[in-house]
Motif scaffolding. Structure first.
Motif, PDB file in Angstrom:
ATOM      1  N   LYS A   1       0.769  -1.361  -0.009  1.00 21.76           N
ATOM      2  CA  LYS A   1       0.206  -0.118   0.177  1.00 21.76           C
ATOM      3  C   LYS A   1       0.857   1.088   0.086  1.00 21.76           C
ATOM      4  CE  LYS A   1      -3.216   2.592   2.903  1.00 21.76           C
ATOM      5  NZ  LYS A   1      -4.041   2.385   4.158  1.00 21.76           N
ATOM      6  N   GLY A   2       0.475   1.996  -0.761  1.00 18.03           N
ATOM      7  CA  GLY A   2       1.287   3.526  -0.942  1.00 18.03           C
ATOM      8  C   GLY A   2       2.364   3.523  -2.111  1.00 18.03           C
ATOM      9  N   GLN A   3       2.819   2.432  -2.609  1.00 17.80           N
ATOM     10  CA  GLN A   3       3.714   2.304  -3.573  1.00 17.80           C
ATOM     11  C   GLN A   3       3.115   2.784  -4.863  1.00 17.80           C
ATOM     12  OE1 GLN A   3       5.913  -1.509  -2.231  1.00 17.80           O
ATOM     13  NE2 GLN A   3       7.371  -0.602  -3.476  1.00 17.80           N
ATOM     14  N   ILE A   4       3.967   3.160  -5.837  1.00 28.56           N
ATOM     15  CA  ILE A   4       3.394   3.428  -7.127  1.00 28.56           C
ATOM     16  C   ILE A   4       3.579   2.398  -8.051  1.00 28.56           C
ATOM     17  CG2 ILE A   4       3.830   4.836  -9.250  1.00 28.56           C
ATOM     18  CD1 ILE A   4       3.098   6.723  -6.923  1.00 28.56           C
ATOM     19  N   VAL A   5       2.512   2.149  -8.993  1.00 25.18           N
ATOM     20  CA  VAL A   5       2.412   1.019  -9.679  1.00 25.18           C
ATOM     21  C   VAL A   5       2.451   1.708 -11.349  1.00 25.18           C
ATOM     22  CG1 VAL A   5       0.994  -0.724 -10.937  1.00 25.18           C
ATOM     23  CG2 VAL A   5       0.976  -0.400  -8.400  1.00 25.18           C
ATOM     24  N   GLU A   6       3.225   1.104 -12.074  1.00 24.37           N
ATOM     25  CA  GLU A   6       3.300   1.596 -13.323  1.00 24.37           C
ATOM     26  C   GLU A   6       2.936   0.558 -14.272  1.00 24.37           C
ATOM     27  OE1 GLU A   6       7.470   2.379 -14.113  1.00 24.37           O
ATOM     28  OE2 GLU A   6       7.474   4.610 -13.289  1.00 24.37           O
ATOM     29  N   TYR A   7       1.872   0.837 -15.198  1.00 24.92           N
ATOM     30  CA  TYR A   7       1.469  -0.090 -16.048  1.00 24.92           C
ATOM     31  C   TYR A   7       1.003   0.569 -17.392  1.00 24.92           C
ATOM     32  CZ  TYR A   7      -3.060   2.170 -14.883  1.00 24.92           C
ATOM     33  OH  TYR A   7      -4.132   3.082 -14.706  1.00 24.92           O
ATOM     34  N   VAL A   8       0.675  -0.378 -18.344  1.00 22.59           N
ATOM     35  CA  VAL A   8       0.237   0.098 -19.599  1.00 22.59           C
ATOM     36  C   VAL A   8      -0.846  -0.746 -20.067  1.00 22.59           C
ATOM     37  CG1 VAL A   8       2.629   0.711 -20.318  1.00 22.59           C
ATOM     38  CG2 VAL A   8       1.689  -1.819 -20.496  1.00 22.59           C
ATOM     39  N   TYR A   9      -1.499  -0.143 -21.012  1.00 20.81           N
ATOM     40  CA  TYR A   9      -2.953  -0.795 -21.737  1.00 20.81           C
ATOM     41  C   TYR A   9      -2.144  -1.615 -22.950  1.00 20.81           C
ATOM     42  CZ  TYR A   9      -6.504   1.125 -18.853  1.00 20.81           C
ATOM     43  OH  TYR A   9      -7.268   1.471 -17.678  1.00 20.81           O
ATOM     44  N   THR A  10      -2.686  -3.168 -22.917  1.00 23.94           N
ATOM     45  CA  THR A  10      -2.209  -3.860 -23.761  1.00 23.94           C
ATOM     46  C   THR A  10      -3.581  -4.471 -24.401  1.00 23.94           C
ATOM     47  OG1 THR A  10      -1.928  -6.075 -22.777  1.00 23.94           O
ATOM     48  CG2 THR A  10      -0.099  -4.364 -22.919  1.00 23.94           C
ATOM     49  N   LYS A  11      -3.444  -5.314 -25.579  1.00 23.28           N
ATOM     50  CA  LYS A  11      -4.565  -5.973 -26.162  1.00 23.28           C
ATOM     51  C   LYS A  11      -5.015  -6.784 -25.261  1.00 23.28           C
ATOM     52  CE  LYS A  11      -3.053  -5.156 -30.795  1.00 23.28           C
ATOM     53  NZ  LYS A  11      -2.848  -5.472 -31.890  1.00 23.28           N
ATOM     54  N   SER A  12      -4.516  -7.316 -24.199  1.00 21.03           N
ATOM     55  CA  SER A  12      -4.767  -8.399 -23.141  1.00 21.03           C
ATOM     56  C   SER A  12      -5.373  -7.468 -21.796  1.00 21.03           C
ATOM     57  CB  SER A  12      -3.915  -9.262 -22.784  1.00 21.03           C
ATOM     58  OG  SER A  12      -2.663  -8.892 -22.423  1.00 21.03           O
ATOM     59  N   GLY A  13      -5.518  -6.263 -22.016  1.00 22.06           N
ATOM     60  CA  GLY A  13      -5.724  -5.422 -20.771  1.00 22.06           C
ATOM     61  C   GLY A  13      -4.522  -4.951 -19.993  1.00 22.06           C
ATOM     62  N   PRO A  14      -4.768  -4.168 -18.890  1.00 24.97           N
ATOM     63  CA  PRO A  14      -3.496  -3.597 -18.182  1.00 24.97           C
ATOM     64  C   PRO A  14      -2.616  -4.599 -17.803  1.00 24.97           C
ATOM     65  CG  PRO A  14      -5.723  -2.968 -17.196  1.00 24.97           C
ATOM     66  CD  PRO A  14      -5.888  -4.264 -18.147  1.00 24.97           C
ATOM     67  N   GLU A  15      -1.293  -4.313 -18.070  1.00 21.05           N
ATOM     68  CA  GLU A  15      -0.119  -5.130 -17.688  1.00 21.05           C
ATOM     69  C   GLU A  15       0.753  -4.085 -17.052  1.00 21.05           C
ATOM     70  OE1 GLU A  15       1.605  -7.396 -20.697  1.00 21.05           O
ATOM     71  OE2 GLU A  15      -0.008  -8.000 -21.666  1.00 21.05           O
ATOM     72  N   LEU A  16       1.520  -4.968 -15.945  1.00 22.60           N
ATOM     73  CA  LEU A  16       2.634  -4.193 -15.124  1.00 22.60           C
ATOM     74  C   LEU A  16       3.501  -3.758 -15.971  1.00 22.60           C
ATOM     75  CD1 LEU A  16       2.513  -3.473 -12.062  1.00 22.60           C
ATOM     76  CD2 LEU A  16       4.386  -5.346 -12.058  1.00 22.60           C
ATOM     77  N   PHE A  17       4.240  -2.550 -16.182  1.00 19.78           N
ATOM     78  CA  PHE A  17       5.442  -1.949 -16.815  1.00 19.78           C
ATOM     79  C   PHE A  17       6.669  -2.280 -16.128  1.00 19.78           C
ATOM     80  CE2 PHE A  17       8.289   1.218 -18.124  1.00 19.78           C
ATOM     81  CZ  PHE A  17       8.370   1.040 -19.741  1.00 19.78           C
ATOM     82  N   ILE A  18       7.516  -3.210 -16.672  1.00 25.63           N
ATOM     83  CA  ILE A  18       9.003  -3.286 -15.804  1.00 25.63           C
ATOM     84  C   ILE A  18       9.961  -2.761 -16.702  1.00 25.63           C
ATOM     85  CG2 ILE A  18      10.461  -5.203 -15.144  1.00 25.63           C
ATOM     86  CD1 ILE A  18       7.689  -5.327 -13.696  1.00 25.63           C
ATOM     87  N   GLU A  19      10.669  -1.782 -15.866  1.00 26.60           N
ATOM     88  CA  GLU A  19      11.613  -0.971 -16.670  1.00 26.60           C
ATOM     89  C   GLU A  19      12.802  -1.843 -17.551  1.00 26.60           C
ATOM     90  OE1 GLU A  19      13.418   2.364 -14.753  1.00 26.60           O
ATOM     91  OE2 GLU A  19      12.000   2.463 -13.170  1.00 26.60           O
ATOM     92  N   LYS A  20      12.864  -3.043 -17.079  1.00 30.25           N
ATOM     93  CA  LYS A  20      13.914  -3.790 -17.876  1.00 30.25           C
ATOM     94  C   LYS A  20      13.417  -4.094 -19.162  1.00 30.25           C
ATOM     95  CE  LYS A  20      16.973  -5.317 -13.892  1.00 30.25           C
ATOM     96  NZ  LYS A  20      17.419  -6.194 -13.259  1.00 30.25           N
ATOM     97  N   THR A  21      12.204  -4.268 -19.360  1.00 23.35           N
ATOM     98  CA  THR A  21      11.491  -4.748 -20.429  1.00 23.35           C
ATOM     99  C   THR A  21      11.338  -3.407 -21.566  1.00 23.35           C
ATOM    100  OG1 THR A  21      10.264  -6.267 -19.281  1.00 23.35           O
ATOM    101  CG2 THR A  21       9.442  -6.006 -21.416  1.00 23.35           C
ATOM    102  N   THR A  22      11.694  -3.709 -22.581  1.00 25.67           N
ATOM    103  CA  THR A  22      11.701  -2.727 -23.548  1.00 25.67           C
ATOM    104  C   THR A  22      10.031  -2.396 -23.876  1.00 25.67           C
ATOM    105  OG1 THR A  22      11.958  -4.069 -25.667  1.00 25.67           O
ATOM    106  CG2 THR A  22      13.792  -3.286 -24.576  1.00 25.67           C
ATOM    107  N   ALA A  23       9.711  -1.408 -24.307  1.00 27.88           N
ATOM    108  CA  ALA A  23       8.300  -0.725 -24.731  1.00 27.88           C
ATOM    109  C   ALA A  23       7.824  -1.644 -25.854  1.00 27.88           C
ATOM    110  CB  ALA A  23       8.308   0.620 -24.751  1.00 27.88           C
ATOM    111  N   THR A  24       8.895  -2.129 -26.750  1.00 22.60           N
ATOM    112  CA  THR A  24       8.477  -2.760 -27.928  1.00 22.60           C
ATOM    113  C   THR A  24       7.893  -4.087 -27.690  1.00 22.60           C
ATOM    114  OG1 THR A  24      10.609  -3.462 -28.208  1.00 22.60           O
ATOM    115  CG2 THR A  24       9.823  -1.415 -29.478  1.00 22.60           C
TER     116      THR A  24
END
Length: 795
Positions: free
Chosen positions: A732-755
């Motif tokens: 609780k209180g932490q920031i979640v970074e996520y993106v919208y994909t064709k399969s719905g919201p997914e967690l965005f992990i910095e080590k993963t390239t956006a492509t």
């Protein structure tokens, strides 16, 4: 022993009962000072803790204490409570006896219940408060030289002018497992730059003290702290996390954590907030200090603040860095040591860059709160007000003594007139609420005395009356305002900022039900007077032939003719301010026979200025607008409450909105210019050009397990990721970074390239681009004659 007078600054405060081997009795107060002569330990023996009760309950109180074998000394005092009845003081030889007596008195049936006043004030605080000691102090007594410090027994203390010694500050940071098992501790500052690490020694360019186990680590940590002997230990969430973990591990391992001066033991008490005592030192947390100094960040994590303030990133950047820390401890201890040390370095640099210790010092000098005590607006108010109240013959009330149930209204917000304007000036009341309190003598004591003699008082709201002569806040505000102006004139920005924060907090404290001085008649008389002032000011401006398009708490937005240039607009703004100030002086003198301390100023010229509609409606919005300012020939867009000003919108939305408004504010703007911008963004979005700008950032408002029915997208993304990576932990209180994909919201992990993500671009058009464009078109349709937008189907 010798007698001498020393000047110092209070670092820590304690109180304890004299032991059986001591020649003293009662409570002994212990204050540690930093001074030009080094650390000073000050002892004030033979003290008694005190609270007050109504005099008519004296006999019953004595009877109840006898039944419980408790002893108190009752003394008549020339003080009464707000109800008008005389009070008597109850003195106790130990804090424990005071707490027990208070519990006995308050636990009785209604018929036998004793009303206790000021029973929650620690004597070590009251002792300083009543002497108006705020940080700086003169002290004299029996002086002896001890190992590493001066000790003054039987001390007498007196308030000193603001005094600031040269503090020694060290940054501390720990690394540990999810269960709090220690891995390493970093210390940087005052000639020390090292990491204590559990493990077998390895060759390194860093200074690493290798430790056999946690007990060895804690032992070496104590030795290093005693060796460096800092006045202040700083860190990031250092009280709630670092020192709390250190304390828990020490207790679990049976180690006394003697990190204080004179080998004083670390003491931590957890409750509504974690209270830390470290004799001879203070611990200042970076997050609390930033918040108290009114800095605003979308996240107060060290990673985000260091990036924003210093332009630097942490060595481990993921918000969920625990798994990488564990991996490094097991596989790459040198990297973990570098990470641990760098966190200490970043904290030191942030503190230096933003002058956070300087801010904490001046705040203590103004309020008397402990150097490390952040937040605490109510405590600061009590520190400032209570001694003055006592000298007026009153004890402080208890919560709810006013017996009123109505709520006071909030600040004034005017309905806005949406649209695009060529020239808008903003007139701003300088410290409106404090100036209302000063002008109309709004004050807790003033209310009691005013109600007692309403014919000679100033009428407030909700049947309130305020004494013209018996009050304290108006004089306190006058003194603070004068001090702030002096701070500005002598280039003391930290002092000026601290005074501003304290002045602005005075209303908030009086409007807080957690403050013993809260009374809805007080807060209502401030806010409703603000409503009256804003509405009257609007009326006067419109009578002068100008159009007021919006108003908010203390700011009035005035539309001026399109043909006017910047110089003419600013001149009108200054003339309007002078006119309004003169009218308030005359009006208040005639109506109430009082001097007006209200001061409206010309603050800003926006050219152009845009006020949107409420989303999906035709009425104007509140607390949302965009304006362009010109500072020395440089034009800048100012966003208030808009998507660009919010952290939970993507960078794509920020850039899109900025480009649309940059175009909208061009001198040669035409609606046709917006179409290619929108089409370009859509084309480039589908081409993948914005893939690295599509990340949402949302804070977890509650624990994951608490999300049951309504599952927001950030929680969906986390749960989806945890299904594949069960070791992933987020709180609780932490920031979640996520993106919208064709399969719905997914967690965005910095080590993963956006492509690597299959983005659902249609969601971004629907949720990010369309609302911004429609907001502009809808508002422009309502601007009669300025721009008429007909074509909206650009998506």
């Amino acid at each position: 022993m010798t007698q001498a007078i020393y000047q110092g600054f209070i670092l820590s405060r304690q109180q304890y009962a004299a032991d059986k081997y001591s020649c003293h009795s009662g409570i002994t107060l212990c204050y540690w000072l930093s001074s030009d002569h080094g650390p000073i330990k000050v002892l004030v023996p033979n003290q008694q803790a005190v609270f007050f009760i109504p005099e008519k309950q004296h006999a019953l109180a004595e009877q109840l204490l006898r039944q419980q074998n408790l002893t108190a000394e009752f003394k008549p005092v020339p003080m009464q409570h707000f109800g008008g009845e005389q009070c008597i003081a109850c003195y106790f030889s130990s804090s424990q006896a005071l707490y027990q007596a208070r519990q006995v008195f308050e636990s009785q049936s209604i018929d036998n219940q004793i009303t206790v006043y000021e029973g929650d004030i620690r004597h070590s605080d009251r002792f300083l408060m009543e002497r108006f000691i705020r940080g700086g102090v003169w002290v004299t007594g029996d002086v002896t030289q001890q190992a590493g410090y001066i000790q003054i027994d039987n001390a007498q203390l007196k308030a000193a002018d603001p005094y600031t010694p040269q503090f020694k500050a060290v940054s501390l940071d720990i690394e540990c497992s999810g269960e709090g098992v220690l891995f390493s501790v970093g210390l940087v500052g005052e000639g020390i730059d090292c990491v204590l690490m559990i493990g077998e020694p390895e060759q390194s360019e860093q200074r690493i003290y290798w430790c056999l186990d946690e007990i060895d680590l804690l032992t070496q940590l104590q030795q290093l702290v005693q060796q460096v002997d800092p006045d202040i230990i700083i860190g990031w969430n250092v009280i709630e996390f670092d020192f709390s973990v250190l304390n828990r591990r020490a207790e679990a391992l049976g180690v006394k954590l003697l990190l204080g001066r004179g080998h004083g033991q670390l003491q931590i008490r957890e409750g509504h907030f974690t209270r830390l005592t470290l004799p001879g030192r203070c611990v200042v947390d970076g997050i609390d200090t930033l918040k108290n100094a009114t800095y605003h960040f979308n996240s107060f994590s060290l990673a985000n603040v260091s990036h924003k303030v210093l332009g630097e990133k942490k060595l481990i950047q993921s918000d969920n860095r625990l798994s990488e820390i564990i991996r490094q401890f097991n596989e790459d201890k040198l990297s973990l040591a570098a990470y641990n040390r760098q966190d200490c370095v970043l904290v030191n640099r942030i503190f230096a860059q933003l002058k956070l210790i300087e801010f904490a010092i001046v705040r203590t000098q103004l309020t008397g709160l402990e150097l490390e005590r952040m937040g605490g607006s109510v405590a600061a108010f009590t520190n400032l007000y209570l001694p003055l109240l006592h000298r007026s013959g009153y004890v402080a009330p208890n919560l709810g003594d006013h017996g009123l149930s109505f709520e006071s209204p909030g600040g004034f917000v005017m309905e806005s007139i949406p649209g695009l304007y060529k020239n808008v000036i903003v007139l701003d009341f300088k410290s409106l609420y404090p100036s209302i309190m000063q002008t109309f003598c709004i004050d807790p004591l003033g209310l009691i005395r005013g109600l007692a003699d309403p014919d000679n008082a100033i009428a407030g709201f909700k049947d309130a009356f305020f004494s013209r002569t018996e009050h304290h806040l108006p004089n306190l505000i006058k003194k603070l305002a004068s001090s702030r102006q002096h701070a500005k004139n002598t280039d003391q920005p930290m002092l000026s900022q601290a005074i501003k924060i304290i002045m602005n907090s005075l209303y908030g404290v009086l409007g807080s039900k957690g403050c013993r001085f809260y009374d809805p008649r007080l807060s209502s008389s401030i806010t409703l007077r603000g409503h009256e002032i804003m509405q009257t000011t609007r009326q006067w401006i419109e009578e002068l032939g100008y159009s007021v398009i919006y108003g908010d708490t203390d700011s009035t937005f005035v539309s001026l003719p399109d043909e006017l240039g910047a110089t003419s607009c600013k001149e009108i703004g200054k003339q309007l301010a002078n006119t309004i100030n003169e009218k308030w002086q005359q009006t208040l003198k005639q109506r109430y026979a009082i001097t007006s301390y209200l001061e409206i100023e010309f603050e800003t010229l926006y050219s152009p200025f845009f006020m949107p509609t409420i989303r999906g409606k035709t009425t104007g919005s509140k607390k949302r607008y965009v304006g362009q300012v010109d500072t020395k020939g440089k034009k800048e867009l100012i966003f208030k409450g808009m998507e660009t000003a919010r952290s939970d919108w993507t960078q794509l939305a920020h850039e899109f909105q900025t480009e649309l408004f940059t175009t909208l504010f061009l001198d040669n703007f035409s609606v046709e210019m917006l179409t290619p911008i929108i089409e370009s963004y859509i084309t480039r979005l589908y081409a993948g050009e914005f893939d690295n700008k599509l990340v949402y950032r949302k804070r977890l408002g509650q624990h994951l397990i608490d999300y049951q029915k309504n599952i927001p997208p950030q929680v969906q993304a986390v749960k989806k990721y945890q299904a594949l990576h069960p070791e992933f932990v987020i709180n609780k209180g932490q920031i979640v970074e996520y993106v919208y994909t064709k399969s719905g919201p997914e967690l965005f992990i910095e080590k993963t390239t956006a492509t690597e993500y299959q983005f659902d671009y249609s969601v971004y058009i629907e949720k990010q681009l369309t609302p911004i464009a429609e907001m502009i078109f809808n508002a422009l349709d309502l601007t009669n004659g300025y721009i008429n937008v007909k074509q909206k189907n650009l998506f």
